[in-house]
Design a protein around this motif. Structure first.
Motif, PDB file in Angstrom:
ATOM      1  N   GLN A  81      -9.606  -8.458   2.215  1.00 38.93           N
ATOM      2  CA  GLN A  81      -8.308  -7.912   2.585  1.00 38.93           C
ATOM      3  C   GLN A  81      -7.626  -8.772   3.645  1.00 38.93           C
ATOM      4  OE1 GLN A  81      -6.633  -4.724   1.268  1.00 38.93           O
ATOM      5  NE2 GLN A  81      -5.271  -6.360   1.933  1.00 38.93           N
ATOM      6  N   MET A 127      -2.331  -4.963  -1.246  1.00 39.30           N
ATOM      7  CA  MET A 127      -3.349  -3.921  -1.219  1.00 39.30           C
ATOM      8  C   MET A 127      -4.421  -4.185  -2.282  1.00 39.30           C
ATOM      9  SD  MET A 127      -3.245   0.060  -2.334  1.00 39.30           S
ATOM     10  CE  MET A 127      -4.007  -0.402  -3.905  1.00 39.30           C
ATOM     11  N   LEU A 128      -5.673  -4.208  -1.852  1.00 35.54           N
ATOM     12  CA  LEU A 128      -6.777  -4.358  -2.792  1.00 35.54           C
ATOM     13  C   LEU A 128      -7.313  -2.987  -3.198  1.00 35.54           C
ATOM     14  CD1 LEU A 128      -8.755  -7.305  -1.141  1.00 35.54           C
ATOM     15  CD2 LEU A 128      -6.821  -7.388  -2.725  1.00 35.54           C
ATOM     16  N   CYS A 162      -7.963 -15.063  -2.902  1.00 33.92           N
ATOM     17  CA  CYS A 162      -7.412 -13.997  -2.063  1.00 33.92           C
ATOM     18  C   CYS A 162      -6.143 -14.460  -1.354  1.00 33.92           C
ATOM     19  CB  CYS A 162      -8.444 -13.535  -1.046  1.00 33.92           C
ATOM     20  SG  CYS A 162      -9.848 -12.608  -1.735  1.00 33.92           S
ATOM     21  N   ARG A 205       0.829  -1.201   0.000  1.00 35.12           N
ATOM     22  CA  ARG A 205       0.000   0.000   0.000  1.00 35.12           C
ATOM     23  C   ARG A 205       0.866   1.255   0.000  1.00 35.12           C
ATOM     24  NH1 ARG A 205      -5.640   1.611   2.852  1.00 35.12           N
ATOM     25  NH2 ARG A 205      -5.393   3.874   2.710  1.00 35.12           N
ATOM     26  N   SER A 246      -9.002   1.476   0.977  1.00 31.19           N
ATOM     27  CA  SER A 246      -8.030   1.519  -0.110  1.00 31.19           C
ATOM     28  C   SER A 246      -7.900   2.944  -0.631  1.00 31.19           C
ATOM     29  CB  SER A 246      -8.453   0.602  -1.260  1.00 31.19           C
ATOM     30  OG  SER A 246      -7.520   0.664  -2.330  1.00 31.19           O
TER      31      SER A 246
END
Length: 365
Positions: free
Chosen positions: A147, A154-155, A53, A7, A211
């Protein structure tokens, strides 16, 4: 410089700073080999949302977009339209109208349904992912669940449709073309309601804590140029696109605009509408080095050819493509490295893995 999280790298790029290395990641991970490589599945070509995921998290990529469980090939009807789904895409194969006169009452009914719908309801109007209120539960809870499974990757915020392509896909390009001339008022009302619906969804769900980045998508070009006229885009599309991007910006969330094809004639319009970056950056269509020279502050996402190179190229060719992309578009930041669209079933696993491996190797600042 201490090691950044995924991120932090993405945020640095989106805010005009140079991270410790080029962020790497991709779009839809509809690739069983990739998923099974990082998180063993029970059956070939079948995976759950949790499995994809966790696979993405185990891969240690910096960012990921629009994760979904495996798709089962099937045919279904929605709103009178017949959809055919394959493992990774969806197309409309039949419509309940053949002429513009037959389409008009259908469109009028759709407009009423949009007006009456809740922003968080599940709408699947168009083929290839046109949805409103994406997610069947609480947006925040669903996001946090994914997440948690994805770990440090980072999504991005769930794709935000800009609605124009939903119109032309639902009625077909021929009838859509007639609508622009014979029924511009009806078309504008339809497009208006779709746009307002998505803006309302963003108002309700946009959250910087979840996000810092969202993708707004609508294909407005092909390999040979724009799919509609520049005048049409400037009169009807870009003003509404700006309202949507403004809403994301109201929540301090940056926006990357996705359209395949040659969008260079309207890049200044997209920037004026507020787009912070562009995707998928197809190297067989766009002159990436020239674009970087002309738009030094624009964020580039993508750039590694998923049409030929990742399908049939060699690992050595992937390595060279990664080096060239970083040199041409990311030598001073401004790049999120990934494929030119998404990793898809036709891509060779070794090439996908090589793209990320060489991104890490040559992307250090």
């Amino acid at each position: 410089m201490s090691k950044m999280s995924g991120r932090e790298r993405v945020e640095a790029v989106m805010n005009g700073r140079v991270p410790d290395m080029v962020p790497i990641g991709d779009g839809l991970f509809q690739h069983w080999g990739f998923i099974d490589h990082y998180y063993k599945t029970k059956e070939k070509d079948k995976w759950t949302l949790e499995e994809i995921c966790r696979a993405v998290g185990n891969s240690k990529v910096d960012y990921a977009f629009d994760l979904a469980p495996s798709l089962k090939p099937h045919i279904e009807k929605r709103l009178g339209l017949t959809y055919q789904s394959t493992e990774w895409t969806e197309v409309i194969i039949d419509r309940p109208f053949k002429t513009i006169e037959q389409a008009k009452p259908w469109i009028e009914d759709i407009i009423v349904q949009i007006k009456d719908s809740d922003p968080d309801s599940m709408w699947s109007f168009a083929g290839n992912g046109g949805m409103w209120g994406l997610g069947q539960g609480d947006y925040r809870e669903d996001f946090l669940l994914k997440q948690n499974w994805a770990g440090d990757t980072m999504l991005m915020h769930t794709g935000s449709p800009a609605s124009l392509d939903d119109c032309y896909m639902m009625v077909g390009m021929e009838i859509f073309s007639y609508l622009t001339v014979d029924e511009p008022g009806l078309l504008e009302e339809w497009f208006d309601e779709l746009s307002k619906h998505e803006i309302n969804r963003v108002k309700r769900n946009a959250d910087y804590e979840l996000s810092p980045l969202a993708c707004v998508y609508c294909d407005i070009a092909s390999t040979t140029g724009l799919m509609v006229s520049e005048k049409f885009l400037r009169d009807l599309y870009f003003p509404r696109l700006k309202l949507l991007i403004d809403e994301w910006h109201n929540h301090n969330i940056k926006v990357i605009y996705h359209s395949e094809g040659d969008i260079t004639p309207v890049l200044p319009d997209l920037i004026k509408a507020g787009a912070d970056g562009i995707n998928p950056l197809e190297p067989d269509i766009l002159d990436i080095k020239k674009l970087r020279e002309e738009y030094p502050d624009l964020i580039f996402w993508g750039g590694i050819d998923n049409n030929e190179l990742l399908c049939s190229g060699t690992v050595e060719e992937v390595e060279q493509a990664v080096k060239d992309l970083i040199n041409d578009a990311g030598s001073n930041g401004g790049l999120l490295l990934g494929s030119s669209g998404q990793i898809h079933p036709a891509n060779k696993l070794e090439n996908c893995l090589a793209m990320f491996e060489f991104g890490r190797k040559y992307g250090k600042y």
